[in-house]
Design an enzyme around this catalytic site. Structure first.
Site, PDB file in Angstrom:
ATOM      1  CB  SER A  18     120.639  23.288   7.895  1.00 28.42           C
ATOM      2  OG  SER A  18     119.611  23.535   8.696  1.00 28.42           O
ATOM      3  CB  CYS A  80     116.826  23.129   4.820  1.00 26.12           C
ATOM      4  SG  CYS A  80     117.114  24.605   5.843  1.00 26.12           S
ATOM      5  CD  GLU A 159     119.100  21.403  16.704  1.00 26.15           C
ATOM      6  OE1 GLU A 159     120.134  21.486  17.059  1.00 26.15           O
ATOM      7  OE2 GLU A 159     118.790  21.571  15.315  1.00 26.15           O
ATOM      8  CB  CYS A 191     111.335  26.878  10.950  1.00 31.34           C
ATOM      9  SG  CYS A 191     112.982  26.223  11.488  1.00 31.34           S
TER      10      CYS A 191
HETATM   11  N1  DGL Z   1     116.239  23.714   8.825  1.00 29.15           N
HETATM   12  C1  DGL Z   1     116.379  25.273   9.011  1.00 29.15           C
HETATM   13  C2  DGL Z   1     115.007  25.676   8.304  1.00 29.15           C
HETATM   14  O1  DGL Z   1     114.061  25.054   8.156  1.00 29.15           O
HETATM   15  C3  DGL Z   1     116.159  25.509  10.252  1.00 29.15           C
HETATM   16  C4  DGL Z   1     117.726  25.579  11.236  1.00 29.15           C
HETATM   17  C5  DGL Z   1     118.731  26.216  10.394  1.00 29.15           C
HETATM   18  O2  DGL Z   1     118.641  27.583  10.898  1.00 29.15           O
HETATM   19  O3  DGL Z   1     119.512  25.665   9.735  1.00 29.15           O
HETATM   20  O4  DGL Z   1     114.775  26.800   7.971  1.00 29.15           O
END
Ligand code: DGL
Length: 278
Positions: A18, A80, A159, A191
């Site tokens: 994402s 992701c 971030e 995550c």
């Molecule tokens: N990349 C997302 C995940 O691993 C975290 C950031 C988002 O909420 O897009 O779930």
């Protein structure tokens, strides 16, 4: 057929997330299989996925897969956790190249390493709500109990670069206190961003809790899969071969700054594209 395989070996691996978080997966792929070419897409215009619906995340993921396939990638890594939880099943249905997500590799290791059968998972609201980690772990070991905890503030903290900061410490203590009380012995960092605050999480959970990093486990799984399919690239791509290419859906500068802070590979550049066209 053999010629095709030789050609395929040198084709790039497509990786998407994402936004910037999937770079933790890219970093592991670079370390573990350094001969591979990578095309990365970070959906910086539409991040976060963690608070969106399954329908939306699936539509976004399908567009990104179509974009990555324009590079003739030999495989796709859904870097992701949220997209792996929501969209991987759908993506798998109509694709003729191997595609892997980050959830299964992390779940597998957690099921193996737990001794007391109490596993914690921290992730976005979407990933926790989907119960995907629970589902996979239970398939492997039905005698374990899984405790999920959504930690939505970790993504913006990472971030903002607050990787070692009293604010992150305080928030992590609040999120993790219930998992400490339940006496888990294994914690999945479910995550993409969480491996970047691993030391804070480790300090709070203490030595007795094993932290599972799905980014690392996914790179390992990817390596094994490419090996078994005879698709591992045997030779390092030469200079000027554009080994690593990065694309985003919004403002490349911020992405590049973040990328260069976590991937100590040299100066990376990124190109913004309109993902809605795919
Ligand atoms: N990349 C997302 C995940 O691993 C975290 C950031 C988002 O909420 O897009 O779930």
């Amino acid at each position: 057929m053999e010629i095709n395989r030789e050609l395929l070996k040198t084709a790039p691996i497509g990786v998407f997330d994402s936004g910037v978080g999937g770079l933790t997966v890219v970093r592991e792929i670079m370390r573990q299989i350094p001969n591979e070419k990578i095309v990365y897409f970070g959906d910086t215009a539409r991040v976060p996925y963690g608070s969106k619906s399954q329908e939306t995340v699936t539509r976004y993921s399908e567009q990104i897969v179509r974009f990555l396939r324009t590079f003739q990638v030999k495989t796709i890594v859904v870097a992701c956790n949220t997209a792996s939880a929501y969209a991987l099943d759908t993506l798998e249905q109509d694709i003729d190249i191997p595609i892997i997500g980050v959830v299964k590799p992390g779940a597998k290791v957690a099921a193996e390493v737990t001794r007391n059968g109490r596993i914690g998972v921290i992730a976005t609201e979407a990933t926790i709500g989907s119960q995907i980690y629970t589902e996979y772990i239970k398939e492997l070991n039905k005698d374990v109990t899984i405790y999920g905890k959504a930690c939505p503030l970790f993504v913006p903290l990472v971030e903002e670069g607050l990787l070692q900061d009293p604010v992150t410490d305080e928030i992590a203590r609040r999120y993790l206190s219930e998992l400490i009380d339940i006496d888990i012995d294994t914690l999945i960092l479910g995550c993409t961003h969480y491996p970047l605050i691993r030391s804070t999480l480790g300090k709070i959970m203490g030595d007795k809790v094993t932290l599972v990093n799905p980014a690392y486990e996914t790179a390992l799984e990817l390596k094994g899969m490419l090996q078994s399919l005879g698709l591992l690239n045997d030779e390092a791509p030469g200079l000027g071969s554009n080994q690593y290419q990065f694309y985003v859906s919004d403002k490349a500068e911020k992405f590049v700054r973040f990328a260069n802070s976590i991937i100590k590979y040299g100066i990376l550049s990124a190109k913004a594209i309109n993902i809605e066209e795919y």
